[in-house]
Design an enzyme around this catalytic site. Structure first.
Site, PDB file in Angstrom:
ATOM      1  N   LYS A  69     -13.408  -0.840   6.190  1.00 60.65           N
ATOM      2  CA  LYS A  69     -14.011  -1.561   5.071  1.00 60.65           C
ATOM      3  C   LYS A  69     -15.062  -2.561   5.547  1.00 60.65           C
ATOM      4  O   LYS A  69     -16.162  -2.587   5.017  1.00 60.65           O
ATOM      5  CB  LYS A  69     -12.946  -2.306   4.266  1.00 60.65           C
ATOM      6  CG  LYS A  69     -11.573  -1.652   4.250  1.00 60.65           C
ATOM      7  CD  LYS A  69     -11.427  -0.565   3.220  1.00 60.65           C
ATOM      8  CE  LYS A  69     -10.173   0.248   3.507  1.00 60.65           C
ATOM      9  NZ  LYS A  69      -9.629   0.977   2.423  1.00 60.65           N
ATOM     10  N   ASP A 116      -0.821  -5.890   8.833  1.00 60.68           N
ATOM     11  CA  ASP A 116      -1.839  -4.896   8.499  1.00 60.68           C
ATOM     12  C   ASP A 116      -3.076  -5.664   8.056  1.00 60.68           C
ATOM     13  O   ASP A 116      -3.064  -6.344   7.026  1.00 60.68           O
ATOM     14  CB  ASP A 116      -1.313  -3.984   7.365  1.00 60.68           C
ATOM     15  CG  ASP A 116      -2.297  -2.872   7.037  1.00 60.68           C
ATOM     16  OD1 ASP A 116      -3.430  -2.905   7.552  1.00 60.68           O
ATOM     17  OD2 ASP A 116      -1.935  -1.971   6.248  1.00 60.68           O
ATOM     18  N   ALA A 118      -6.665  -5.020   7.030  1.00 58.64           N
ATOM     19  CA  ALA A 118      -7.614  -3.955   6.678  1.00 58.64           C
ATOM     20  C   ALA A 118      -8.854  -4.482   5.967  1.00 58.64           C
ATOM     21  O   ALA A 118      -9.789  -3.717   5.748  1.00 58.64           O
ATOM     22  CB  ALA A 118      -6.922  -2.908   5.805  1.00 58.64           C
ATOM     23  N   TRP A 166       0.862  -1.181   0.000  1.00 57.49           N
ATOM     24  CA  TRP A 166       0.000   0.000   0.000  1.00 57.49           C
ATOM     25  C   TRP A 166       0.904   1.238   0.000  1.00 57.49           C
ATOM     26  O   TRP A 166       1.772   1.355   0.883  1.00 57.49           O
ATOM     27  CB  TRP A 166      -0.878  -0.047   1.255  1.00 57.49           C
ATOM     28  CG  TRP A 166      -1.852   1.075   1.396  1.00 57.49           C
ATOM     29  CD1 TRP A 166      -2.681   1.564   0.431  1.00 57.49           C
ATOM     30  CD2 TRP A 166      -2.105   1.839   2.579  1.00 57.49           C
ATOM     31  NE1 TRP A 166      -3.448   2.577   0.952  1.00 57.49           N
ATOM     32  CE2 TRP A 166      -3.114   2.773   2.266  1.00 57.49           C
ATOM     33  CE3 TRP A 166      -1.591   1.819   3.879  1.00 57.49           C
ATOM     34  CZ2 TRP A 166      -3.614   3.680   3.182  1.00 57.49           C
ATOM     35  CZ3 TRP A 166      -2.080   2.718   4.798  1.00 57.49           C
ATOM     36  CH2 TRP A 166      -3.079   3.640   4.450  1.00 57.49           C
TER      37      TRP A 166
HETATM   38  C1  LMR Z   1      -6.824   2.190  -0.717  1.00 58.78           C
HETATM   39  O1  LMR Z   1      -5.782   1.531  -0.741  1.00 58.78           O
HETATM   40  O2  LMR Z   1      -7.371   2.639  -1.727  1.00 58.78           O
HETATM   41  C2  LMR Z   1      -7.507   2.463   0.605  1.00 58.78           C
HETATM   42  O3  LMR Z   1      -6.818   1.840   1.638  1.00 58.78           O
HETATM   43  C3  LMR Z   1      -7.788   3.884   0.840  1.00 58.78           C
HETATM   44  C4  LMR Z   1      -6.572   4.693   1.130  1.00 58.78           C
HETATM   45  O4  LMR Z   1      -6.596   5.386   2.158  1.00 58.78           O
HETATM   46  O5  LMR Z   1      -5.590   4.657   0.383  1.00 58.78           O
END
Ligand code: LMR
Length: 395
Positions: A243, A208, A210, A127
């Site tokens: 989420k 993590d 999520a 991410w």
């Molecule tokens: C994403 O990866 O799109 C989500 O986790 C939202 C974000 O905050 O980036």
């Protein structure tokens, strides 16, 4: 003073969100930011969340501060949801945080406080905000191989080889399920192997989590986290409710820190409370209280689980439909991985110019690395996307 500030690089995911909003075309498809949308393109407030909020409005008698760690009942309920007894409760310290991002940030802060020399190993890719936060904090970071672009599956040999060079005390950041941005995940056997490498290297996992409930189900999606947390002496877990409870803007998350021995928990908890105090004092409470209300009430919980399951199965159906449509149009199994991936995202392996053409020529928005949010599709837009991919690749 303020005139000295320079422009900051735009967050790619959030910039894309804005570009989509600004696009005047009627026919446009948003496959960018990781927000669930139903077939009508709406991010609904989940039924159980609405009901829990109604009850809160009626019964809540004060908005006075909670504790620095947030409401202990929230921590208990989340620990139970995620770990289901695999780790003794007295080894776990926890703080409520503003969303999963807050949990990641506070996790990194805790690492820095405990061991400023620790390097954070992250998957390549990960991410983007993991990297942005680490850079902002000036923490040493290094990637380990994770994704095989050719197969769109996990490059497990590469991963194990890289993790084999991790230094004692380093942190290995892992995605608990539904890897963001690739959608490619470890099998249970691979998780066992990762655990043995972590032990061998004396490294500490940070997970993590999520997207619990978005991949193979609430328990199945917690399996990696349970296996790792259950096997290791120490472990950090950054969990998000954004989420799976759909409470994105309420900023609801939890950081857990598991110590080797129960005797350490009090000090760890004190340090985590201290970090909350330094960074924002008391964590937000509304979303956490809604989540706790749902998790503790059997009827609300059953309804939440049922709705989450509908969401999950809907995404799986879209995955199958898209993989099928692309197989038909390309006459190949090149995109079969879309049905194998789990969670909200798949990295399609399209070059940046194809991603760009999808946006400019077809009004289809996905992140530049060709990460697609499957929940941005519906039955009608799946064939539109499949056709556009084929056209954009040929152009
Ligand atoms: C994403 O990866 O799109 C989500 O986790 C939202 C974000 O905050 O980036």
């Amino acid at each position: 003073m303020l005139e000295t500030l320079k422009e900051q690089p735009a967050d790619k995911i959030l910039a894309l969100m804005q570009m989509y909003k600004d696009d005047p075309r009627d026919l446009k498809v948003d496959l960018g930011v990781g927000v669930y949308k139903n077939a009508e393109g709406v991010t609904p407030v989940m039924r159980a969340v609405k009901e829990a909020e109604r009850r809160l409005v009626e019964t809540q008698e004060t908005k006075a501060y909670t504790g620095l760690a947030g409401d202990p009942e929230f921590a208990d309920a989340m620990i139970d949801l995620i770990l289901d007894g695999t780790v003794a409760r007295d080894r776990i310290a926890a703080i409520a945080t503003p969303g999963g991002t807050g949990a990641c940030r506070q996790g990194f802060e805790l690492v820095r406080l405990a061991n400023p020399d620790a390097k954070i190993w992250h998957s390549d890719p990960t991410w983007p905000n993991h990297l942005s936060i680490l850079k902002f904090m000036g923490m040493p970071a290094q990637s380990y191989r994770y994704f095989d672009e050719a197969t769109a599956l996990v490059d497990f040999d590469g991963m194990v080889e890289d993790l084999g060079t991790v230094a004692k005390g380093d942190i290995v950041l892992l995605h608990g399920c539904c890897h963001n941005p690739t959608g490619a995940n470890l099998t249970a056997e691979q998780v066992e192997k990762v655990i043995s490498v972590l032990k061998e290297r004396d490294a500490i996992p940070m997970i993590d989590l999520a997207y619990q409930g978005f991949g193979d189900g609430l328990d199945a999606d917690a399996a990696t986290t349970r296996a790792i947390a259950g096997a290791m002496d120490e472990c950090l877990i950054a969990a998000s409710c954004s989420k799976n409870f759909g409470v994105y803007r309420e900023r609801t998350g939890l950081l857990m820190a598991i110590s080797a021995e129960a005797g350490q928990t009090k000090t760890v908890q004190g340090n985590m409370n201290y970090l909350n105090r330094q960074n924002y004092s008391f964590p937000p409470d509304h979303g956490a209280r809604v989540v706790t209300t749902i998790l503790k009430d059997p009827d609300l919980r059953a309804d939440w689980e049922a709705e989450l399951e509908e969401v999950r199965l809907g995404m799986l159906e879209l995955r199958k439909q898209l993989a099928g449509e692309l197989a038909r149009l390309t006459n190949s199994d090149r995109y079969a991985f879309i049905a194998e991936h789990r969670g909200m995202f798949s990295r399609l392996g399209l070059p940046p110019e194809v991603v760009e053409r999808l946006r400019t020529d077809h009004g289809i928005y996905m992140v530049g690395d060709s990460r697609m949010n499957i929940a941005g599709l519906n039955e009608k837009t799946v064939p539109v996307l499949a056709k556009a991919i084929v056209e954009a690749e040929k152009a």
